[in-house]
Design a protein around this motif. Structure first.
Motif, short mmCIF file in Angstrom:
data_model
loop_
_atom_site.label_atom_id
_atom_site.label_comp_id
_atom_site.label_asym_id
_atom_site.label_seq_id
_atom_site.Cartn_x
_atom_site.Cartn_y
_atom_site.Cartn_z
N ASN A 46 0.79 -1.21 -0.02
CA ASN A 46 0.10 -0.03 -0.03
C ASN A 46 0.90 1.27 -0.11
N GLY A 47 1.34 1.73 -1.17
CA GLY A 47 2.46 2.70 -1.04
C GLY A 47 3.73 2.28 -0.85
N ASP A 48 4.17 3.03 0.17
CA ASP A 48 5.35 2.88 0.75
C ASP A 48 5.33 1.75 2.23
N ASP A 49 4.02 1.39 2.16
CA ASP A 49 3.54 0.61 3.32
C ASP A 49 3.09 -0.82 3.02
N MET A 50 2.65 -1.65 3.95
CA MET A 50 2.12 -2.81 3.74
C MET A 50 0.87 -3.10 4.70
N LYS A 51 -0.20 -3.61 4.20
CA LYS A 51 -1.14 -3.99 5.09
C LYS A 51 -1.18 -5.45 5.08
N VAL A 52 -1.20 -5.76 6.36
CA VAL A 52 -0.81 -7.32 6.84
C VAL A 52 -2.09 -7.83 7.53
N THR A 53 -2.39 -9.07 7.11
CA THR A 53 -3.53 -9.84 8.02
C THR A 53 -2.48 -10.80 8.77
N ILE A 54 -2.74 -10.87 10.00
CA ILE A 54 -1.94 -11.80 10.92
C ILE A 54 -2.93 -12.55 11.67
N ALA A 55 -2.64 -13.93 11.74
CA ALA A 55 -3.15 -14.80 12.50
C ALA A 55 -2.48 -15.19 13.71
N PHE A 56 -2.80 -14.40 14.98
CA PHE A 56 -2.26 -14.46 16.10
C PHE A 56 -2.52 -15.71 16.90
N ASP A 57 -1.57 -16.36 17.41
CA ASP A 57 -1.71 -17.60 18.28
C ASP A 57 -2.76 -17.55 19.30
N ASN A 58 -2.87 -16.31 19.97
CA ASN A 58 -3.85 -16.46 21.13
C ASN A 58 -4.79 -15.38 20.99
N MET A 59 -4.65 -14.35 19.93
CA MET A 59 -5.47 -13.16 19.79
C MET A 59 -6.51 -13.21 18.50
N GLY A 60 -6.32 -14.19 17.73
CA GLY A 60 -7.26 -14.07 16.51
C GLY A 60 -6.69 -13.50 15.42
N ILE A 61 -7.49 -13.07 14.50
CA ILE A 61 -6.96 -12.57 13.25
C ILE A 61 -6.86 -10.96 13.17
N LYS A 62 -5.85 -10.33 13.04
CA LYS A 62 -5.78 -8.92 12.93
C LYS A 62 -5.31 -8.50 11.53
N GLN A 63 -5.91 -7.21 11.12
CA GLN A 63 -5.25 -6.52 9.94
C GLN A 63 -4.60 -5.09 10.54
N LEU A 64 -3.41 -5.16 10.06
CA LEU A 64 -2.53 -3.96 10.52
C LEU A 64 -1.70 -3.13 9.48
N MET A 65 -1.42 -2.12 9.53
CA MET A 65 -0.54 -1.49 8.69
C MET A 65 0.80 -1.78 9.38
N PHE A 66 1.64 -2.22 8.41
CA PHE A 66 3.16 -2.69 9.04
C PHE A 66 3.72 -1.44 9.86
N SER A 67 3.60 -0.40 9.09
CA SER A 67 4.53 0.87 9.63
C SER A 67 3.77 1.26 10.81
N MET A 68 2.68 1.27 11.27
CA MET A 68 1.97 1.52 12.38
C MET A 68 1.85 0.63 13.74
N ALA A 69 2.11 -0.63 13.48
CA ALA A 69 2.05 -1.47 14.54
C ALA A 69 3.47 -2.05 15.02
N PRO A 70 3.56 -2.20 16.14
CA PRO A 70 4.99 -2.62 16.86
C PRO A 70 5.12 -4.06 16.70
N LEU A 71 5.63 -4.19 15.32
CA LEU A 71 5.78 -5.89 14.74
C LEU A 71 7.25 -5.89 14.62
N LYS A 72 7.59 -7.14 15.15
CA LYS A 72 9.12 -7.78 14.67
C LYS A 72 9.24 -8.96 13.95
N LEU A 73 9.84 -8.94 12.96
CA LEU A 73 9.96 -10.19 12.23
C LEU A 73 10.69 -11.03 12.98
N ILE A 74 10.17 -12.39 13.08
CA ILE A 74 11.06 -13.50 14.02
C ILE A 74 11.31 -14.52 12.81
#
Length: 74
Positions: A46-74
């Protein structure tokens, strides 16, 4: 659809500003400060960003803008 539960003012800056968005891909594991560990199930550039849908182990599915969320690649 993005919901307000996915964003908060405390999550307005991502420490991942130095992450190459090419590394953000379906199947990649991430860690979120609040939601824990999850797997990217969709990633749409999405432009210079990325809209990601993530299936979290204990919190269900969330849609986040990668630049706005405190995400770390592991």
């Amino acid at each position: 659809m993005l919901s307000s539960e996915n964003f908060s003012t405390s999550e307005s800056q991502n420490v991942q500003s130095n992450v190459n968005l090419e590394e953000v891909s379906v199947g990649r594991k991430v860690k979120h400060d609040k939601f824990g560990v999850g797997t990217i199930v969709s990633a749409v550039k999405n432009g210079d960003d990325m809209k990601v849908t993530i299936a979290f182990d204990n919190m269900g599915i969330k849609q986040l803008m990668f630049s706005m969320a405190p995400l770390k690649l592991i």
